[in-house]
Scaffold this motif. Structure first.
Motif, PDB file in Angstrom:
ATOM      1  N   ILE A 106       0.852  -1.184   0.000  1.00  0.00           N
ATOM      2  CA  ILE A 106       0.000   0.000   0.000  1.00  0.00           C
ATOM      3  C   ILE A 106       0.891   1.239   0.000  1.00  0.00           C
ATOM      4  O   ILE A 106       1.783   1.363   0.842  1.00  0.00           O
ATOM      5  CB  ILE A 106      -0.925   0.030   1.229  1.00  0.00           C
ATOM      6  N   ALA A 107       0.654   2.147  -0.933  1.00  0.00           N
ATOM      7  CA  ALA A 107       1.412   3.397  -0.987  1.00  0.00           C
ATOM      8  C   ALA A 107       0.496   4.567  -0.683  1.00  0.00           C
ATOM      9  O   ALA A 107      -0.594   4.690  -1.269  1.00  0.00           O
ATOM     10  CB  ALA A 107       2.059   3.577  -2.361  1.00  0.00           C
ATOM     11  N   LEU A 108       0.924   5.424   0.219  1.00  0.00           N
ATOM     12  CA  LEU A 108       0.184   6.644   0.549  1.00  0.00           C
ATOM     13  C   LEU A 108       1.141   7.631   1.192  1.00  0.00           C
ATOM     14  O   LEU A 108       2.168   7.250   1.741  1.00  0.00           O
ATOM     15  CB  LEU A 108      -1.010   6.359   1.460  1.00  0.00           C
ATOM     16  N   VAL A 120       1.808  -7.806   4.315  1.00  0.00           N
ATOM     17  CA  VAL A 120       1.444  -6.450   3.904  1.00  0.00           C
ATOM     18  C   VAL A 120       2.583  -5.487   4.224  1.00  0.00           C
ATOM     19  O   VAL A 120       3.116  -5.485   5.337  1.00  0.00           O
ATOM     20  CB  VAL A 120       0.150  -5.976   4.604  1.00  0.00           C
ATOM     21  N   THR A 121       2.929  -4.660   3.241  1.00  0.00           N
ATOM     22  CA  THR A 121       3.894  -3.590   3.438  1.00  0.00           C
ATOM     23  C   THR A 121       3.233  -2.259   3.087  1.00  0.00           C
ATOM     24  O   THR A 121       2.484  -2.180   2.111  1.00  0.00           O
ATOM     25  CB  THR A 121       5.139  -3.784   2.552  1.00  0.00           C
ATOM     26  N   VAL A 122       3.505  -1.237   3.869  1.00  0.00           N
ATOM     27  CA  VAL A 122       3.056   0.123   3.592  1.00  0.00           C
ATOM     28  C   VAL A 122       4.283   0.970   3.268  1.00  0.00           C
ATOM     29  O   VAL A 122       5.266   0.963   4.014  1.00  0.00           O
ATOM     30  CB  VAL A 122       2.299   0.724   4.792  1.00  0.00           C
ATOM     31  N   VAL A 123       4.223   1.691   2.147  1.00  0.00           N
ATOM     32  CA  VAL A 123       5.270   2.642   1.782  1.00  0.00           C
ATOM     33  C   VAL A 123       4.689   4.039   1.934  1.00  0.00           C
ATOM     34  O   VAL A 123       3.631   4.352   1.366  1.00  0.00           O
ATOM     35  CB  VAL A 123       5.762   2.426   0.342  1.00  0.00           C
ATOM     36  N   THR A 124       5.373   4.884   2.677  1.00  0.00           N
ATOM     37  CA  THR A 124       4.840   6.198   2.993  1.00  0.00           C
ATOM     38  C   THR A 124       5.992   7.196   3.139  1.00  0.00           C
ATOM     39  O   THR A 124       7.151   6.860   2.913  1.00  0.00           O
ATOM     40  CB  THR A 124       3.992   6.131   4.287  1.00  0.00           C
ATOM     41  N   SER A 125       5.685   8.413   3.497  1.00  0.00           N
ATOM     42  CA  SER A 125       6.715   9.432   3.697  1.00  0.00           C
ATOM     43  C   SER A 125       7.133   9.473   5.166  1.00  0.00           C
ATOM     44  O   SER A 125       6.342   9.164   6.059  1.00  0.00           O
ATOM     45  CB  SER A 125       6.193  10.804   3.273  1.00  0.00           C
ATOM     46  N   ARG A 126       8.356   9.867   5.371  1.00  0.00           N
ATOM     47  CA  ARG A 126       8.844  10.086   6.740  1.00  0.00           C
ATOM     48  C   ARG A 126       8.594  11.557   7.073  1.00  0.00           C
ATOM     49  O   ARG A 126       9.512  12.365   7.169  1.00  0.00           O
ATOM     50  CB  ARG A 126      10.326   9.730   6.821  1.00  0.00           C
ATOM     51  N   TYR A 127       7.299  11.883   7.201  1.00  0.00           N
ATOM     52  CA  TYR A 127       6.895  13.274   7.391  1.00  0.00           C
ATOM     53  C   TYR A 127       7.397  13.848   8.704  1.00  0.00           C
ATOM     54  O   TYR A 127       7.488  15.061   8.878  1.00  0.00           O
ATOM     55  CB  TYR A 127       5.370  13.391   7.309  1.00  0.00           C
ATOM     56  N   ASP A 128       7.720  12.977   9.660  1.00  0.00           N
ATOM     57  CA  ASP A 128       8.263  13.376  10.955  1.00  0.00           C
ATOM     58  C   ASP A 128       9.612  12.678  11.104  1.00  0.00           C
ATOM     59  O   ASP A 128       9.686  11.442  11.091  1.00  0.00           O
ATOM     60  CB  ASP A 128       7.311  12.955  12.070  1.00  0.00           C
ATOM     61  N   THR A 129      10.697  13.439  11.228  1.00  0.00           N
ATOM     62  CA  THR A 129      12.034  12.842  11.259  1.00  0.00           C
ATOM     63  C   THR A 129      12.286  11.997  12.502  1.00  0.00           C
ATOM     64  O   THR A 129      13.275  11.253  12.549  1.00  0.00           O
ATOM     65  CB  THR A 129      13.108  13.938  11.173  1.00  0.00           C
ATOM     66  N   SER A 130      11.401  12.084  13.493  1.00  0.00           N
ATOM     67  CA  SER A 130      11.568  11.231  14.678  1.00  0.00           C
ATOM     68  C   SER A 130      11.098   9.804  14.422  1.00  0.00           C
ATOM     69  O   SER A 130      11.386   8.899  15.217  1.00  0.00           O
ATOM     70  CB  SER A 130      10.799  11.818  15.866  1.00  0.00           C
ATOM     71  N   LEU A 131      10.409   9.580  13.306  1.00  0.00           N
ATOM     72  CA  LEU A 131       9.921   8.244  12.975  1.00  0.00           C
ATOM     73  C   LEU A 131      11.042   7.431  12.323  1.00  0.00           C
ATOM     74  O   LEU A 131      11.852   7.969  11.569  1.00  0.00           O
ATOM     75  CB  LEU A 131       8.723   8.333  12.027  1.00  0.00           C
ATOM     76  N   PRO A 132      11.084   6.123  12.574  1.00  0.00           N
ATOM     77  CA  PRO A 132      12.119   5.292  11.962  1.00  0.00           C
ATOM     78  C   PRO A 132      11.891   5.120  10.465  1.00  0.00           C
ATOM     79  O   PRO A 132      10.767   5.217   9.979  1.00  0.00           O
ATOM     80  CB  PRO A 132      11.991   3.957  12.703  1.00  0.00           C
ATOM     81  N   ARG A 133      12.963   4.842   9.739  1.00  0.00           N
ATOM     82  CA  ARG A 133      12.852   4.599   8.304  1.00  0.00           C
ATOM     83  C   ARG A 133      12.085   3.312   8.022  1.00  0.00           C
ATOM     84  O   ARG A 133      11.408   3.202   6.990  1.00  0.00           O
ATOM     85  CB  ARG A 133      14.247   4.512   7.675  1.00  0.00           C
ATOM     86  N   ALA A 174      -4.783  -2.502   6.225  1.00  0.00           N
ATOM     87  CA  ALA A 174      -3.473  -3.148   6.280  1.00  0.00           C
ATOM     88  C   ALA A 174      -3.374  -4.086   7.478  1.00  0.00           C
ATOM     89  O   ALA A 174      -2.967  -5.258   7.347  1.00  0.00           O
ATOM     90  CB  ALA A 174      -2.368  -2.089   6.337  1.00  0.00           C
ATOM     91  N   GLU A 175      -3.738  -3.590   8.655  1.00  0.00           N
ATOM     92  CA  GLU A 175      -3.622  -4.403   9.857  1.00  0.00           C
ATOM     93  C   GLU A 175      -4.639  -5.543   9.871  1.00  0.00           C
ATOM     94  O   GLU A 175      -4.343  -6.649  10.340  1.00  0.00           O
ATOM     95  CB  GLU A 175      -3.783  -3.526  11.097  1.00  0.00           C
TER      96      GLU A 175
END
Length: 376
Positions: free
Chosen positions: A8-10, A38-51, A28-29
């Motif tokens: 899933i991409a968003l 299931v894999t989700v590809v998304t943006s790291r909109y918050d740099t505190s979130l892991p890659r 997804a869950e």
């Protein structure tokens, strides 16, 4: 090399909170709990979130963000990451509207299921108009490359400017709606009518009209509880305008973000839930279905898609968008004749079943995979 059943991409994913992201998360869950990879590809909109991390059985990959543009982000690696992950998957899923959707879908051999949530709406201006035209073109390309395009309601889809692209492969699948946990009415202050809103504090929600409509109620014991984030909102918040509309009315509470563990308490404190949207930015409004599942009737706007939960259950009422006087009249009607909460909740349970929605998505995934095999 991992091969997923679904990628899933968003642009935004948990812990970001919105109707679109919550729907993608629940699907997804839910599918992961049924044994799907299931894999989700998304943006790291918050740099505190892991890659990269795993959340409730779902692998989440986040692409770094270079800059922000309105509600969107600029992340060149997002397209590459999404295409690479989908290239190893049985089926890809695009959550639209999304600027990068066309670039992800172009030339992709993996079958795609696109979910079109809503039209992009932006304030007037040359830059915003150009942005909308580019996003629309990207979404049209993605839908033309999709085996299936799902929508949450045909009512919204038929009124969307993207209808010609949606119609050829449209399948209606309502969003999965889980009832909130049972809570205590700990936000309740009096015996008066308690009206609530829960969501992002943004222009399209029409909160200024809700505040004005509520303020016209003469009951000193009435309360308006406005819950929702106004500090980390894509595209910016309108909290200052809402505060100005509230003025010196001591009956109105601007509560900020309501944590997940208090959601049950929030709904348990309400007599009426409101979704006073002023334009067709959202196609369904999952939060109002959740309120109904908690036994709380809903006042929502008569907008394509948004009006559907009330239309399907009869558990509430709709008013013209941006009409504060109509909101006042509806709230007075709720005071005078409260709906049967048990009956309304039962109707909502019949209309919005998580298991039925997940069944539908599993069928769509199998259909999309078969579509690829049949074209080879």
């Amino acid at each position: 090399m991992r091969r997923d059943d679904l990628v899933i991409a968003l642009t935004y994913y948990a812990p970001y909170v919105s109707g679109l992201t919550n729907m993608a998360r629940d699907i997804a869950e839910g599918l992961a709990a049924r044994g799907k990879r299931v894999t989700v590809v998304t943006s790291r909109y918050d740099t505190s979130l892991p890659r990269e991390e795993e959340i409730n059985g779902v692998r989440v990959l986040r692409a770094p963000v270079l800059a922000r543009l309105g509600r969107g982000v600029i992340s060149p690696q997002f397209v590459r990451l999404a295409r690479a992950a989908m290239g190893r998957a049985a089926v890809g899923s695009l959550q639209l509207p999304m600027l990068e959707a066309g670039a992800i879908a172009a030339g992709m051999r993996t079958p795609i299921v696109s979910t079109y949530h809503c039209d992009v709406t932006l304030p007037p201006g040359l830059v915003n108009t150009a942005q909308r035209l580019v996003v629309d073109a990207s979404n049209r390309l993605a839908m033309s490359r999709s085996a299936v395009v799902t929508v949450t309601s045909e009512d919204y889809a038929r009124n969307s400017r993207m209808w010609p692209s949606i119609e050829p492969s449209m399948v209606v699948v309502p969003p999965p709606c889980s009832p909130p946990p049972t809570g205590e009415p700990s936000y309740r202050e009096t015996d008066g009518l308690h009206v609530g809103f829960l969501g992002r504090i943004v222009r399209e929600k029409g909160l200024e009209y809700l505040v004005r409509g509520f303020r016209a109620l003469p009951d000193p014991d009435a309360r308006l509880l406005i819950g929702g984030d106004f500090t980390h909102v894509a595209g910016g918040s309108v909290v200052d305008q809402v505060r100005e509309a509230i003025g010196d009315d001591h009956r109105i509470r601007l509560m900020g973000f309501v944590p997940e563990q208090r959601i049950g308490d929030f709904y348990a404190s309400l007599d009426v839930f409101t979704l006073p949207s002023v334009n067709a930015f959202e196609a369904f409004g999952i939060v109002q279905a959740v309120a109904m599942l908690a036994g709380v009737p809903v006042l929502s706007s008569d907008i394509p898609g948004v009006r559907q939960p009330v239309a399907q259950t009869g558990f509430g009422t709709v008013v013209p968008p941006g009409d504060a006087a109509a909101i006042t009249r509806a709230l007075r009607a709720f005071q005078a004749n409260p709906p049967d909460r048990a009956s309304g909740a039962a109707q909502a349970h019949r209309a919005f079943s998580v298991s039925a929605v997940l069944d539908g998505y599993e069928v769509l995934i199998d259909k999309a995979a078969h579509h690829l095999r049949s074209t080879r």
